[in-house]
Design a protein around this motif. Sequence first.
Motif, PDB file in Angstrom:
ATOM      1  N   GLU A 248       1.530  -7.326  10.558  1.00 36.37           N
ATOM      2  CA  GLU A 248       1.284  -6.309  11.590  1.00 36.37           C
ATOM      3  C   GLU A 248       1.619  -4.918  11.064  1.00 36.37           C
ATOM      4  N   ASN A 249       2.700  -4.816  10.292  1.00 39.54           N
ATOM      5  CA  ASN A 249       3.099  -3.525   9.749  1.00 39.54           C
ATOM      6  C   ASN A 249       2.217  -3.073   8.587  1.00 39.54           C
ATOM      7  N   ILE A 250       1.482  -4.005   7.989  1.00 38.99           N
ATOM      8  CA  ILE A 250       0.444  -3.617   7.033  1.00 38.99           C
ATOM      9  C   ILE A 250      -0.781  -3.128   7.796  1.00 38.99           C
ATOM     10  N   ASN A 251      -1.152  -3.882   8.838  1.00 38.76           N
ATOM     11  CA  ASN A 251      -2.341  -3.532   9.619  1.00 38.76           C
ATOM     12  C   ASN A 251      -2.214  -2.186  10.317  1.00 38.76           C
ATOM     13  N   ASN A 252      -1.015  -1.888  10.854  1.00 34.26           N
ATOM     14  CA  ASN A 252      -0.853  -0.628  11.594  1.00 34.26           C
ATOM     15  C   ASN A 252      -0.458   0.546  10.692  1.00 34.26           C
ATOM     16  N   LYS A 253      -0.472   0.320   9.366  1.00 34.66           N
ATOM     17  CA  LYS A 253      -0.248   1.362   8.356  1.00 34.66           C
ATOM     18  C   LYS A 253       1.217   1.784   8.207  1.00 34.66           C
ATOM     19  N   LYS A 254       2.135   1.117   8.900  1.00 36.77           N
ATOM     20  CA  LYS A 254       3.544   1.490   8.752  1.00 36.77           C
ATOM     21  C   LYS A 254       4.026   1.268   7.326  1.00 36.77           C
ATOM     22  N   ALA A 255       3.607   0.161   6.710  1.00 35.99           N
ATOM     23  CA  ALA A 255       4.013  -0.125   5.332  1.00 35.99           C
ATOM     24  C   ALA A 255       3.455   0.921   4.379  1.00 35.99           C
ATOM     25  N   TYR A 256       2.198   1.262   4.556  1.00 29.77           N
ATOM     26  CA  TYR A 256       1.544   2.265   3.705  1.00 29.77           C
ATOM     27  C   TYR A 256       2.227   3.623   3.858  1.00 29.77           C
ATOM     28  N   ASN A 257       2.498   4.006   5.088  1.00 34.84           N
ATOM     29  CA  ASN A 257       3.133   5.311   5.335  1.00 34.84           C
ATOM     30  C   ASN A 257       4.563   5.352   4.791  1.00 34.84           C
ATOM     31  N   LYS A 258       5.252   4.207   4.852  1.00 38.09           N
ATOM     32  CA  LYS A 258       6.608   4.154   4.294  1.00 38.09           C
ATOM     33  C   LYS A 258       6.562   4.303   2.770  1.00 38.09           C
ATOM     34  N   PHE A 259       5.550   3.711   2.136  1.00 36.98           N
ATOM     35  CA  PHE A 259       5.410   3.848   0.686  1.00 36.98           C
ATOM     36  C   PHE A 259       5.143   5.310   0.315  1.00 36.98           C
ATOM     37  N   ILE A 260       4.303   5.986   1.076  1.00 39.93           N
ATOM     38  CA  ILE A 260       4.044   7.409   0.831  1.00 39.93           C
ATOM     39  C   ILE A 260       5.341   8.200   0.965  1.00 39.93           C
ATOM     40  N   GLU A 261       6.139   7.867   1.993  1.00 39.10           N
ATOM     41  CA  GLU A 261       7.424   8.544   2.204  1.00 39.10           C
ATOM     42  C   GLU A 261       8.357   8.316   1.018  1.00 39.10           C
ATOM     43  N   LEU A 262       8.386   7.080   0.502  1.00 39.24           N
ATOM     44  CA  LEU A 262       9.214   6.748  -0.661  1.00 39.24           C
ATOM     45  C   LEU A 262       8.803   7.582  -1.870  1.00 39.24           C
ATOM     46  N   VAL A 263       7.510   7.618  -2.158  1.00 34.54           N
ATOM     47  CA  VAL A 263       7.018   8.342  -3.332  1.00 34.54           C
ATOM     48  C   VAL A 263       7.306   9.839  -3.196  1.00 34.54           C
ATOM     49  N   LYS A 264       7.014  10.404  -2.044  1.00 31.32           N
ATOM     50  CA  LYS A 264       7.230  11.834  -1.806  1.00 31.32           C
ATOM     51  C   LYS A 264       8.709  12.190  -1.919  1.00 31.32           C
ATOM     52  N   ASN A 265       9.572  11.327  -1.396  1.00 26.12           N
ATOM     53  CA  ASN A 265      11.008  11.584  -1.371  1.00 26.12           C
ATOM     54  C   ASN A 265      11.612  11.635  -2.767  1.00 26.12           C
ATOM     55  N   GLN A 266      10.933  10.998  -3.761  1.00 23.23           N
ATOM     56  CA  GLN A 266      11.452  10.996  -5.125  1.00 23.23           C
ATOM     57  C   GLN A 266      10.543  11.772  -6.073  1.00 23.23           C
ATOM     58  N   GLY A 267       9.852  12.768  -5.507  1.00 24.88           N
ATOM     59  CA  GLY A 267       9.131  13.729  -6.326  1.00 24.88           C
ATOM     60  C   GLY A 267       7.728  13.353  -6.722  1.00 24.88           C
ATOM     61  N   GLY A 268       7.238  12.198  -6.272  1.00 20.09           N
ATOM     62  CA  GLY A 268       5.901  11.753  -6.654  1.00 20.09           C
ATOM     63  C   GLY A 268       4.798  12.519  -5.923  1.00 20.09           C
TER      64      GLY A 268
ATOM     65  N   ILE B 287       1.877  12.481  -3.783  1.00 17.63           N
ATOM     66  CA  ILE B 287       1.294  11.499  -2.857  1.00 17.63           C
ATOM     67  C   ILE B 287      -0.223  11.586  -2.786  1.00 17.63           C
ATOM     68  N   GLU B 288      -0.811  12.630  -3.358  1.00 19.15           N
ATOM     69  CA  GLU B 288      -2.272  12.702  -3.374  1.00 19.15           C
ATOM     70  C   GLU B 288      -2.855  11.554  -4.210  1.00 19.15           C
ATOM     71  N   TYR B 289      -2.099  11.086  -5.181  1.00 21.70           N
ATOM     72  CA  TYR B 289      -2.555   9.947  -5.989  1.00 21.70           C
ATOM     73  C   TYR B 289      -2.507   8.659  -5.177  1.00 21.70           C
ATOM     74  N   ILE B 290      -1.575   8.590  -4.225  1.00 17.26           N
ATOM     75  CA  ILE B 290      -1.481   7.414  -3.364  1.00 17.26           C
ATOM     76  C   ILE B 290      -2.619   7.430  -2.348  1.00 17.26           C
ATOM     77  N   LYS B 291      -2.922   8.619  -1.852  1.00 17.04           N
ATOM     78  CA  LYS B 291      -3.992   8.746  -0.853  1.00 17.04           C
ATOM     79  C   LYS B 291      -5.376   8.569  -1.458  1.00 17.04           C
ATOM     80  N   ASN B 292      -5.498   8.865  -2.750  1.00 11.64           N
ATOM     81  CA  ASN B 292      -6.790   8.736  -3.427  1.00 11.64           C
ATOM     82  C   ASN B 292      -6.549   8.209  -4.842  1.00 11.64           C
TER      83      ASN B 292
END
Length: 332
Positions: free
Chosen positions: A196-216, A218-223
């Motif tokens: 459910e958390n994959i389907n509703n994008k919570k997992a994806y959004n948390k991964f973006i938050e993780l990457v952004k929080n450590q300097g990554g 996130i445009e590479y994650i989005k595309n």
Amino acid sequence: MQRCLEEGFGFTGGTIDKLESIPGYKTNIKIDEFIKNVENIGISLIGQTLNLAPADKKLYALRDTIACVDNIPLIASSIMSKKIASGANKIVLEVTVGSGAFMKTIEKAEELAKMMIRIGKLANKETVCILTNMNEPIGHSIGNTLEVIEAIEAIEALNGNMDEDVKDVVLELGAYMIKLAGKGNNIEINKKNMLENINNKKAYNKFIELVKNQGGDIEYIKNVEKFKLAKYKIPVPADKEGYVKEIDVEKLGNISCMLGAGRVKKDDKIDHDVGIVVKKKIGDKINLDEEFAYIYANDLALGNETIEKIKKCYELSNEVVEKEKSILGIIS
């Protein structure tokens, strides 16, 4: 709560190498920053610090020197020393089994798992081991950036539309992490909640938050098309047809290392862009001349040299072959 991989072969890129394929992502942050990240967003991924189980680094170097890297008691103590030193109270371990793992047989894997669980009990740390199949790659990609792209596409998938083996391993590990954390005793319900958390994008959004929080970036994650891949994408055509009976995953790992995706020596530089994508796995039908794998190489001659090597990693059968299970056992 920690989920940790069994120690990998020396020739493969590690988890840190894969994360560093994301431009800007920092894995060498300080412990204080790591703790702050977990407090703020609930997750952080870093490399082993110099002061985390320092004796283990020396023992590992000694094991390598005296050809004892595959000694089960030493593997068990090495893995568990880092988990215990990092302060984990609940530990979920993936122990891989098969041609691409240290533990070639289920018996050896069970021996390793039981030893790590005993160590966990001595340290008052609840430990569960998930035995997973490494007779074929999990997913389709071998190589750092290639694996990151596949992971992003899997976590971004709607309706859990990811490869079945990837889904099985992710859900099994995650479900036991949830259980050990005291957030749900029913494994199947835990898996349902994860989907459910994959389907509703919570997992994806948390991964973006993780990457952004450590300097990554996130445009590479989005595309994922922004990721740089090797100059040459070389197809591997089949010389004959049949059903995939066996894959020599260890040899595939060696080939990816030869391309630059792993290390022969500890100080070798990783080429994040190169690797192999396999389109056919155990039980799949391969037709004559079908392109069943692709080589990503920055050296065309080297890439062409690996074509025949990859073909030799596959054993085909004229008879239908059953697909293998991804989860081979749970030991607690």
